[in-house]
Design a protein around this motif. Sequence first.
Motif, PDB file in Angstrom:
ATOM      1  N   VAL A   2      44.063  43.021  33.299  1.00 48.94           N
ATOM      2  CA  VAL A   2      42.648  42.647  33.372  1.00 48.94           C
ATOM      3  C   VAL A   2      42.158  42.714  34.818  1.00 48.94           C
ATOM      4  O   VAL A   2      41.082  43.266  35.098  1.00 48.94           O
ATOM      5  CB  VAL A   2      42.443  41.228  32.787  1.00 48.94           C
ATOM      6  N   ARG A   3      42.933  42.166  35.728  1.00 51.04           N
ATOM      7  CA  ARG A   3      42.505  42.095  37.126  1.00 51.04           C
ATOM      8  C   ARG A   3      42.424  43.488  37.757  1.00 51.04           C
ATOM      9  O   ARG A   3      41.490  43.778  38.522  1.00 51.04           O
ATOM     10  CB  ARG A   3      43.476  41.221  37.912  1.00 51.04           C
TER      11      ARG A   3
ATOM     12  N   CYS B  44      32.812  36.791  35.636  1.00 52.47           N
ATOM     13  CA  CYS B  44      33.062  38.121  35.070  1.00 52.47           C
ATOM     14  C   CYS B  44      34.528  38.277  34.692  1.00 52.47           C
ATOM     15  O   CYS B  44      34.859  38.890  33.664  1.00 52.47           O
ATOM     16  CB  CYS B  44      32.664  39.198  36.076  1.00 52.47           C
ATOM     17  N   HIS B  45      35.419  37.727  35.519  1.00 53.37           N
ATOM     18  CA  HIS B  45      36.853  37.805  35.246  1.00 53.37           C
ATOM     19  C   HIS B  45      37.173  37.108  33.925  1.00 53.37           C
ATOM     20  O   HIS B  45      37.890  37.653  33.069  1.00 53.37           O
ATOM     21  CB  HIS B  45      37.615  37.157  36.404  1.00 53.37           C
TER      22      HIS B  45
ATOM     23  N   THR C 264      31.793  36.614  40.226  1.00 52.89           N
ATOM     24  CA  THR C 264      32.983  37.436  39.977  1.00 52.89           C
ATOM     25  C   THR C 264      34.005  36.673  39.147  1.00 52.89           C
ATOM     26  O   THR C 264      34.644  37.248  38.251  1.00 52.89           O
ATOM     27  CB  THR C 264      33.608  37.897  41.305  1.00 52.89           C
ATOM     28  N   ASP C 265      34.161  35.383  39.413  1.00 56.54           N
ATOM     29  CA  ASP C 265      35.072  34.571  38.607  1.00 56.54           C
ATOM     30  C   ASP C 265      34.611  34.522  37.154  1.00 56.54           C
ATOM     31  O   ASP C 265      35.422  34.638  36.224  1.00 56.54           O
ATOM     32  CB  ASP C 265      35.162  33.160  39.179  1.00 56.54           C
TER      33      ASP C 265
ATOM     34  N   CYS D 281      40.479  46.143  33.939  1.00 54.01           N
ATOM     35  CA  CYS D 281      39.329  45.721  33.134  1.00 54.01           C
ATOM     36  C   CYS D 281      38.204  45.140  33.980  1.00 54.01           C
ATOM     37  O   CYS D 281      37.026  45.454  33.766  1.00 54.01           O
ATOM     38  CB  CYS D 281      39.758  44.701  32.080  1.00 54.01           C
ATOM     39  N   LEU D 282      38.550  44.267  34.934  1.00 54.03           N
ATOM     40  CA  LEU D 282      37.509  43.674  35.777  1.00 54.03           C
ATOM     41  C   LEU D 282      36.796  44.741  36.615  1.00 54.03           C
ATOM     42  O   LEU D 282      35.555  44.735  36.663  1.00 54.03           O
ATOM     43  CB  LEU D 282      38.105  42.576  36.656  1.00 54.03           C
TER      44      LEU D 282
ATOM     45  N   ILE E  74      35.649  39.173  30.928  1.00 58.36           N
ATOM     46  CA  ILE E  74      36.327  40.409  30.552  1.00 58.36           C
ATOM     47  C   ILE E  74      37.717  40.134  30.005  1.00 58.36           C
ATOM     48  O   ILE E  74      38.224  40.871  29.155  1.00 58.36           O
ATOM     49  CB  ILE E  74      36.378  41.403  31.739  1.00 58.36           C
ATOM     50  N   ARG E  75      38.354  39.050  30.443  1.00 57.60           N
ATOM     51  CA  ARG E  75      39.657  38.707  29.877  1.00 57.60           C
ATOM     52  C   ARG E  75      39.500  38.336  28.406  1.00 57.60           C
ATOM     53  O   ARG E  75      40.305  38.747  27.555  1.00 57.60           O
ATOM     54  CB  ARG E  75      40.283  37.555  30.660  1.00 57.60           C
TER      55      ARG E  75
ATOM     56  N   MET F 196      32.796  45.458  36.541  1.00 57.20           N
ATOM     57  CA  MET F 196      32.001  45.337  37.759  1.00 57.20           C
ATOM     58  C   MET F 196      31.201  46.593  38.071  1.00 57.20           C
ATOM     59  O   MET F 196      30.253  46.543  38.863  1.00 57.20           O
ATOM     60  CB  MET F 196      32.895  44.977  38.941  1.00 57.20           C
TER      61      MET F 196
END
Length: 307
Positions: free
Chosen positions: A140-141, A170-171, A167-168, A144-145, A174-175, A149
């Motif tokens: 993911v990191r 969004c993380h 951003t956190d 996917c992220l 998306i997870r 973005m």
Amino acid sequence: MWKRALDRAGVREPRLRRDYAKQRRAARRYRTAEYAAARLLLPASLLPHVVTAVAFMHDTDERIDRGTPDERVAALAEWDGLVRKAFAEGDSGLPVLRCLVRTSERHPDVRAHVEEFLRGCEREVAWRTIADDEELERYVREYCLPALMLTACLFAPGDGEARTAFTDGCHRLIRAMQRIDFLEDLPEDVRAGRVGVPADAVARHGADLTRPGAALGRLVEEQADRAAADLAAVSLADVVAPSYRPFVRALVGVQHLRLDAMRRAGASLATRTSGPPAPAAALLLLRETAARARRAPGAGPRRLSGK
């Protein structure tokens, strides 16, 4: 509306307008509910750039998602070269890259996220299974992220602290989305031999991913709970500008609908896909569209008819 969006986005050349129209069609096919949310709820000037970023991401995924591992690596190397050439020359023979270059000129942050996304594609082409949640987090990191973005950077806040919170969020979003994706696409992924549901969870429940059963039902429920925990922690609407809040709320809301549909499908996901029910998604979009209209500049109180 689309012609007005192109005008407001500064896209006036006839060829580019046709190119952006192609990206619009691609984005609409790829994520119907999310595209509808963007069309109805984002400022018109941003819509062509959002659909271009989505179309580029999907085009990349299509190019590197077929064939043997070696063929996928070769496809990524070729695509990476084409993208870099387009940026270097300011043009391309491919409509999606012509649009990406123009979007990056209007929104310079996009270029850096394209670079990060292409680096993340190296993980995407390499994986065959996801061993556990720790490996899922790396996936993911790293992939996917950065993919999310590409679009999210277009409405990210400029302030440093708010941007970190964004951003956190969004993380986490998306997870959750990726967990849902892996279960929604389970039959197709099993056939392709690339199952993204963490292997330790499959083993822990003793689930057979090829047929419905109680063990698979428990696996789905566990993964749904973990996705729900991430969605519950997402607070993106609190940090973006007011003009983007209806879209962000709708985007997160669609993921809740996907999650609910996945829970209802349960073990039947072994043989069929799931997705957000169209009536519920339409109602969500109508509600946010009405909220956006009420908050629009010059929108005064509605008069009651007395009927």
